[in-house]
Design an enzyme around this catalytic site. Structure first.
Site, PDB file in Angstrom:
ATOM      1  N   LYS A  40     -10.470  -3.568  -4.190  1.00  0.00           N
ATOM      2  CA  LYS A  40     -11.336  -3.553  -2.993  1.00  0.00           C
ATOM      3  C   LYS A  40     -12.377  -4.670  -3.078  1.00  0.00           C
ATOM      4  O   LYS A  40     -12.062  -5.743  -3.578  1.00  0.00           O
ATOM      5  CB  LYS A  40     -11.963  -2.165  -2.819  1.00  0.00           C
ATOM      6  CG  LYS A  40     -10.889  -1.067  -2.784  1.00  0.00           C
ATOM      7  CD  LYS A  40     -11.388   0.267  -2.322  1.00  0.00           C
ATOM      8  CE  LYS A  40     -10.236   1.258  -2.346  1.00  0.00           C
ATOM      9  NZ  LYS A  40     -10.618   2.580  -1.841  1.00  0.00           N
ATOM     10  N   SER A  62      -7.964   8.901  -5.251  1.00  0.00           N
ATOM     11  CA  SER A  62      -8.572   9.460  -6.464  1.00  0.00           C
ATOM     12  C   SER A  62      -7.575   9.677  -7.607  1.00  0.00           C
ATOM     13  O   SER A  62      -7.667  10.668  -8.333  1.00  0.00           O
ATOM     14  CB  SER A  62      -9.323  10.754  -6.144  1.00  0.00           C
ATOM     15  OG  SER A  62     -10.364  10.502  -5.217  1.00  0.00           O
ATOM     16  N   GLY A 118      -7.478   2.984  -6.639  1.00  0.00           N
ATOM     17  CA  GLY A 118      -8.695   2.258  -6.259  1.00  0.00           C
ATOM     18  C   GLY A 118      -9.706   2.285  -7.391  1.00  0.00           C
ATOM     19  O   GLY A 118      -9.614   1.515  -8.346  1.00  0.00           O
ATOM     20  N   GLU A 144      -9.335   1.956   5.114  1.00  0.00           N
ATOM     21  CA  GLU A 144     -10.661   1.336   5.272  1.00  0.00           C
ATOM     22  C   GLU A 144     -10.604   0.212   6.307  1.00  0.00           C
ATOM     23  O   GLU A 144     -11.577  -0.031   7.029  1.00  0.00           O
ATOM     24  CB  GLU A 144     -11.162   0.818   3.911  1.00  0.00           C
ATOM     25  CG  GLU A 144     -11.613   1.980   3.033  1.00  0.00           C
ATOM     26  CD  GLU A 144     -11.457   1.756   1.540  1.00  0.00           C
ATOM     27  OE1 GLU A 144     -11.272   0.604   1.105  1.00  0.00           O
ATOM     28  OE2 GLU A 144     -11.510   2.758   0.798  1.00  0.00           O
ATOM     29  N   HIS A 203      -4.586  -0.484   5.253  1.00  0.00           N
ATOM     30  CA  HIS A 203      -5.392   0.446   4.452  1.00  0.00           C
ATOM     31  C   HIS A 203      -6.347   1.200   5.385  1.00  0.00           C
ATOM     32  O   HIS A 203      -6.853   0.629   6.358  1.00  0.00           O
ATOM     33  CB  HIS A 203      -6.175  -0.327   3.383  1.00  0.00           C
ATOM     34  CG  HIS A 203      -6.801   0.567   2.365  1.00  0.00           C
ATOM     35  ND1 HIS A 203      -7.974   1.252   2.612  1.00  0.00           N
ATOM     36  CD2 HIS A 203      -6.401   0.936   1.128  1.00  0.00           C
ATOM     37  CE1 HIS A 203      -8.266   1.988   1.548  1.00  0.00           C
ATOM     38  NE2 HIS A 203      -7.326   1.823   0.641  1.00  0.00           N
ATOM     39  N   GLY A 230     -11.547   7.856  -2.738  1.00  0.00           N
ATOM     40  CA  GLY A 230     -12.902   7.637  -3.228  1.00  0.00           C
ATOM     41  C   GLY A 230     -13.752   8.897  -3.287  1.00  0.00           C
ATOM     42  O   GLY A 230     -14.963   8.836  -3.494  1.00  0.00           O
ATOM     43  N   GLU A 233      -1.764   7.788   1.601  1.00  0.00           N
ATOM     44  CA  GLU A 233      -3.144   7.903   1.140  1.00  0.00           C
ATOM     45  C   GLU A 233      -3.933   8.825   2.072  1.00  0.00           C
ATOM     46  O   GLU A 233      -4.487   8.358   3.083  1.00  0.00           O
ATOM     47  CB  GLU A 233      -3.810   6.525   1.118  1.00  0.00           C
ATOM     48  CG  GLU A 233      -3.136   5.539   0.203  1.00  0.00           C
ATOM     49  CD  GLU A 233      -4.129   4.505  -0.331  1.00  0.00           C
ATOM     50  OE1 GLU A 233      -4.214   4.371  -1.553  1.00  0.00           O
ATOM     51  OE2 GLU A 233      -4.825   3.873   0.476  1.00  0.00           O
ATOM     52  N   ASN A 247      -5.937  -1.543  -6.631  1.00  0.00           N
ATOM     53  CA  ASN A 247      -6.654  -2.119  -5.489  1.00  0.00           C
ATOM     54  C   ASN A 247      -8.138  -2.209  -5.848  1.00  0.00           C
ATOM     55  O   ASN A 247      -8.832  -1.202  -5.848  1.00  0.00           O
ATOM     56  CB  ASN A 247      -6.420  -1.223  -4.259  1.00  0.00           C
ATOM     57  CG  ASN A 247      -7.231  -1.661  -3.060  1.00  0.00           C
ATOM     58  OD1 ASN A 247      -7.797  -2.755  -3.040  1.00  0.00           O
ATOM     59  ND2 ASN A 247      -7.288  -0.797  -2.047  1.00  0.00           N
TER      60      ASN A 247
END
Ligand code: PGA
Length: 253
Positions: A11, A213, A234, A97, A95, A173, A167, A9
């Protein structure tokens, strides 16, 4: 036997030229991998250029988001029709986010999953708890709620065409991966939810990815767990070497 799956991903990163370069490197290094499903999720502006790079390879294309209607007056949104048209096989839905910054609810996510399936896209549905929810002991309750509402009214054929990514938000992150034991506990729990709703056969074949991560240093431990079928990567997917290492390790070499 479930196949392993590694998804990158990207992003909101990579211009067209950068995306093409990254996809080229990944394609060249991974062209002999056949034991692992591989997919790249570039930003919308780079989807077609990346499609051109990977179209005849073992690497599939996916988009990071879509709208739940197929056309109409939705300024700025992207139809699943366009995503299919551009060559995507996968779509990330829900997701964290998007839940956080764009107020996506389980109800919206449910509509998106249904539309994606109508368009024969494979949704990767993201579930996960915040640190606060984990510390309060609410992880399973949160995941169950997201699953029940996200998968509302889906039958077992639809469910079997869907993938889940667990996740934990506190691991995204942050460099702080869930330990394989913590991740496995929730993956097993999610497989149990699939089984309860859709039966053992669907649950046994259901791919559940871990995200948060993931890097070359921690993929081995995660992938050894019984219910972890791969990863949604990610940050480490932006670096060709890291992503290639993660796929190769998952493939067993
Ligand atoms: P991360 O992101 O690997 O950078 O933690 C994972 C994700 O958000 O899908």
């Amino acid at each position: 036997m479930r196949r392993k799956f590694i998804a990158g991903n990207w992003k909101m990163n990579k211009t067209i030229e950068e995306a093409k370069e990254l996809a080229e490197e990944i394609k060249t290094e991974l062209n002999e991998i056949d034991k692992v499903d591989i997919a790249l999720f570039p930003p919308f502006t780079a989807l077609y250029p990346v499609y051109e790079v990977i179209k005849d390879s073992n690497i599939a294309l996916g988009a990071q988001n879509m709208w739940y209607e197929s056309k109409g007056a939705y300024t700025g949104e992207t139809s699943p029709a366009f995503i299919v048209d551009i060559g995507c096989k996968y779509i990330i839905i829900g997701h964290s986010e998007r839940r956080k910054y764009f107020n996506e609810t389980d109800e919206l996510i449910n509509r998106k999953i249904k539309t994606a399936l109508e368009w024969k896209l494979t949704p990767i549905v993201c579930l996960g708890e915040t640190l606060e929810q984990r510390e309060k002991g609410e992880t399973q309750k949160v995941i169950e709620h997201q699953f029940n509402h996200g998968f509302m009214d889906l039958d077992s054929v639809q469910a079997s065409r869907t993938t889940i990514a667990y996740e934990p938000i506190w691991a995204i992150g942050t460099g702080q991966t869930a330990t394989p034991e913590i991740a496995e506990q929730i993956h097993k729990f999610i497989r149990g939810l699939v089984q309860k709703e859709y039966g053992s056969q669907t649950a046994d074949n259901f791919q559940i990815l871990y995200g948060g991560s993931v890097k070359p240093e921690n993929i081995d431990g995660l992938i050894q767990e019984l219910d972890i079928d791969g990863a949604l990567v990610g940050g480490a997917s932006l670096n060709p070497k890291s992503f290639i290492d993660i796929v190769k390790k998952t493939s067993g070499g």
